[in-house]
Design a protein around this motif. Structure first.
Motif, PDB file in Angstrom:
ATOM      1  N   SER B  17       0.821  -1.215   0.000  1.00 24.52           N
ATOM      2  CA  SER B  17       0.000   0.000   0.000  1.00 24.52           C
ATOM      3  C   SER B  17       0.853   1.261   0.000  1.00 24.52           C
ATOM      4  CB  SER B  17      -0.906   0.021   1.226  1.00 24.52           C
ATOM      5  OG  SER B  17      -1.720  -1.100   1.233  1.00 24.52           O
ATOM      6  N   ALA B  41      -5.306   9.645  -0.557  1.00 25.36           N
ATOM      7  CA  ALA B  41      -5.617   8.260  -0.203  1.00 25.36           C
ATOM      8  C   ALA B  41      -6.556   7.653  -1.243  1.00 25.36           C
ATOM      9  CB  ALA B  41      -6.253   8.211   1.179  1.00 25.36           C
ATOM     10  N   LYS B  42      -7.521   8.435  -1.657  1.00 27.06           N
ATOM     11  CA  LYS B  42      -8.485   7.941  -2.637  1.00 27.06           C
ATOM     12  C   LYS B  42      -7.787   7.665  -3.972  1.00 27.06           C
ATOM     13  CE  LYS B  42     -12.900   9.698  -3.987  1.00 27.06           C
ATOM     14  NZ  LYS B  42     -13.769  10.868  -3.745  1.00 27.06           N
ATOM     15  N   ASP B  45      -5.819   4.749  -3.737  1.00 25.23           N
ATOM     16  CA  ASP B  45      -6.673   3.627  -3.367  1.00 25.23           C
ATOM     17  C   ASP B  45      -6.175   2.924  -2.103  1.00 25.23           C
ATOM     18  OD1 ASP B  45      -8.847   1.965  -3.653  1.00 25.23           O
ATOM     19  OD2 ASP B  45      -7.695   0.461  -4.784  1.00 25.23           O
ATOM     20  N   SER B  47      -6.100   3.683   2.489  1.00 24.32           N
ATOM     21  CA  SER B  47      -6.772   4.446   3.546  1.00 24.32           C
ATOM     22  C   SER B  47      -5.916   5.628   3.966  1.00 24.32           C
ATOM     23  CB  SER B  47      -7.028   3.556   4.746  1.00 24.32           C
ATOM     24  OG  SER B  47      -5.799   3.275   5.376  1.00 24.32           O
ATOM     25  N   GLU B  48      -6.556   6.534   4.636  1.00 22.84           N
ATOM     26  CA  GLU B  48      -5.840   7.743   5.041  1.00 22.84           C
ATOM     27  C   GLU B  48      -4.682   7.467   6.008  1.00 22.84           C
ATOM     28  OE1 GLU B  48      -8.716  10.699   6.176  1.00 22.84           O
ATOM     29  OE2 GLU B  48     -10.043  10.122   4.522  1.00 22.84           O
ATOM     30  N   THR B  50      -2.815   5.054   6.106  1.00 24.06           N
ATOM     31  CA  THR B  50      -1.688   4.500   5.351  1.00 24.06           C
ATOM     32  C   THR B  50      -0.815   5.620   4.789  1.00 24.06           C
ATOM     33  OG1 THR B  50      -2.950   2.561   4.765  1.00 24.06           O
ATOM     34  CG2 THR B  50      -1.056   3.049   3.397  1.00 24.06           C
TER      35      THR B  50
END
Lengths: 285, 285
Positions: B17, B41-42, B45, B47-48, B50
DNA sequence: CTAAAAATGTAAAAAAATTACATAATTTAG
DNA sequence: CTAAATTATGTAATTTTTTTACATTTTTAG
């Protein structure tokens, strides 16, 4: 434009509180980019929205965006703000300030430079039968530097520090001669007079001086650096550096106009120095 | 190290990730610094948190701090590079290049400057019984400029362009005299010789020259600007500008060392010029 | 295949920034 | 010189953004 410079240039248009913010940021931009809006507001002794408004006024989207811009400005080598040397400065500080303010001055000079004038000056210089460089005081060494460049071009050049010699030279000038006069203020009487004399004798006079000065008005054309007067220590500093860069530019323009073969000549001039020098050691590793 | 390079060098150590995040940032760092953690994050792809962890892994305090570093890295990507003047350059271009490379040179000079040396040089100069400035070629005008500054300080100063005069002056020097020699390369034979002569006669020799050059080795102390040689047009350009700024710095250091009363004197020197000048027009608007 | 470790995500909490609005200061018109 | 209008500034609430705590999933080692 660097955002720090922008702050500096607009500081007079700010309100009282905004100025407080500006001062805190200028004093320590490094710290500013690592502060939250709350911290910065507290340090500047204003409210948070004031800081935010300050950021918007500088055409940023908000505080975080402002910090981004500031960070970029800082990264760009130097936050060249016109910081003035202060009585209490240690060596670190005055060195930094002098370098920074010199660079700032060059930046201003570049922005204000009228490229068309440069091009025309190069025209005139390339067609000159003879070129004279005159200056007094600090500008005398600028003139000497110009001589050191232009003599390489195989054009008759001269340069006198002595005002009487300057006068005599100008009286002898004729059509096709070019006189380049250096003066930051453009208000030095003897130089204004020699400009008049030169023009009366059909020489073309190029002034590297302030546009609306008495000298500027006497010249056929005028290249102005518009660098603010050096007030720090009552000595010419950044202004003469800007003049020297203009000399470089004129010399470069001259060279380029003359084409590639001419550049070979310059190399020869430089190479002629070799016998008078110690050899450069090559890497022996 | 630039944070983008850092990402690249550590990309193999990242988890799946985190690598996604890295790739998105590398693909478009400009966009990244203007995104929120959610947007990024989006796009990546993930999560925030991460993204946040990714930032921490790169030794930043968090996402905003990471953006700051990234912004600086991007700004540093296009610093004023030593762009060289090219045959085909128009006036706009060569003007820009000359200004930029001069500023770059000053930046380098500043970074490489040994402030301790400056401080010691100021020490020596303030205690000098007599100061001589010598240079040849382009450095001759630097020496002249130094003279123009230091003569204001009410210390005996001199400056000769003529190598024979320089020699004679050095032979006459005694303990307490200071000789300042300007030479970019430090390999000009006559100057190396006068440095030797001066030292043999107990003068203190300060060289504004390259540290490991023949001249540098002959001097008691050496202030080096470490500006790369000017190769553009076979003429000294940025190097002599850096020397002049060093002159400004030494003169400033001298002045500050002498205290406020001394500055009044400088003002007097400057004011003495007034009668030889046209009055500055005040705003009549 | 299972247990432990590592990685990732969810959702809540905390922090930071922004907005809306109220108050204070300053300027301007009479 | 005063009062209205404008501008500047601050307070408090809101929104956005970031961070944390913890749950879930995935990977790895035995």
């Amino acid at each position: 434009m660097n955002i720090l410079e922008k702050i500096n240039s607009q500081i007079t248009t700010f309100s009282k509180s905004e100025r407080k913010v500006a001062e805190v940021i200028i004093a320590n931009p490094e710290q500013a980019i690592h502060s939250s809006i709350a911290t910065l507001a507290k340090v500047a002794d204003v409210s948070e929205p004031t800081v935010n408004r300050f950021c918007r006024r500088l055409d940023t989207k908000g505080f975080p965006d402002f910090k981004l811009h500031l960070a970029q400005g800082l990264a760009n080598g130097t936050p060249y703000v016109n910081r003035h040397v202060d009585e209490s400065d240690g060596p670190d500080e005055y060195c930094a300030k002098i370098f920074e303010s010199t660079m700032a001055a060059l930046d201003i000079a570049h922005r204000n430079l009228d490229i068309g004038q440069i091009n025309r000056a190069v025209d005139i210089l390339t067609q000159a039968k003879k070129i004279s460089f005159f200056g007094l005081g600090a500008s005398a060494s600028v003139a000497q530097d110009a001589l050191n460049k232009f003599f390489r071009f195989n054009v008759p050049v001269n340069c006198f520090e002595d005002i009487v010699m300057q006068r005599m030279s100008c009286i002898n000038s004729t059509d096709g001669d070019v006189v380049v006069i250096f003066s930051h203020t453009g208000r030095t009487k003897p130089l204004v007079e020699i400009a008049q004399i030169a023009r009366q004798n059909d020489a073309t006079v190029i002034g590297l001086t302030a546009k609306d000065s008495p000298l500027g008005k006497e010249c056929n054309m005028c290249i102005s650096s518009d660098v603010p007067e050096d007030t720090d220590l009552y000595m010419p500093m950044a202004s003469r550096i800007a003049q020297l860069v203009l000399v470089d530019i004129l010399a470069t323009g001259f060279t380029l106009r003359r084409g590639p073969k001419f550049r070979d000549n310059l190399k020869k001039v430089k190479d002629s120095l070799r016998p008078s020098r110690f050899e450069k050691k090559e890497n022996l590793s």
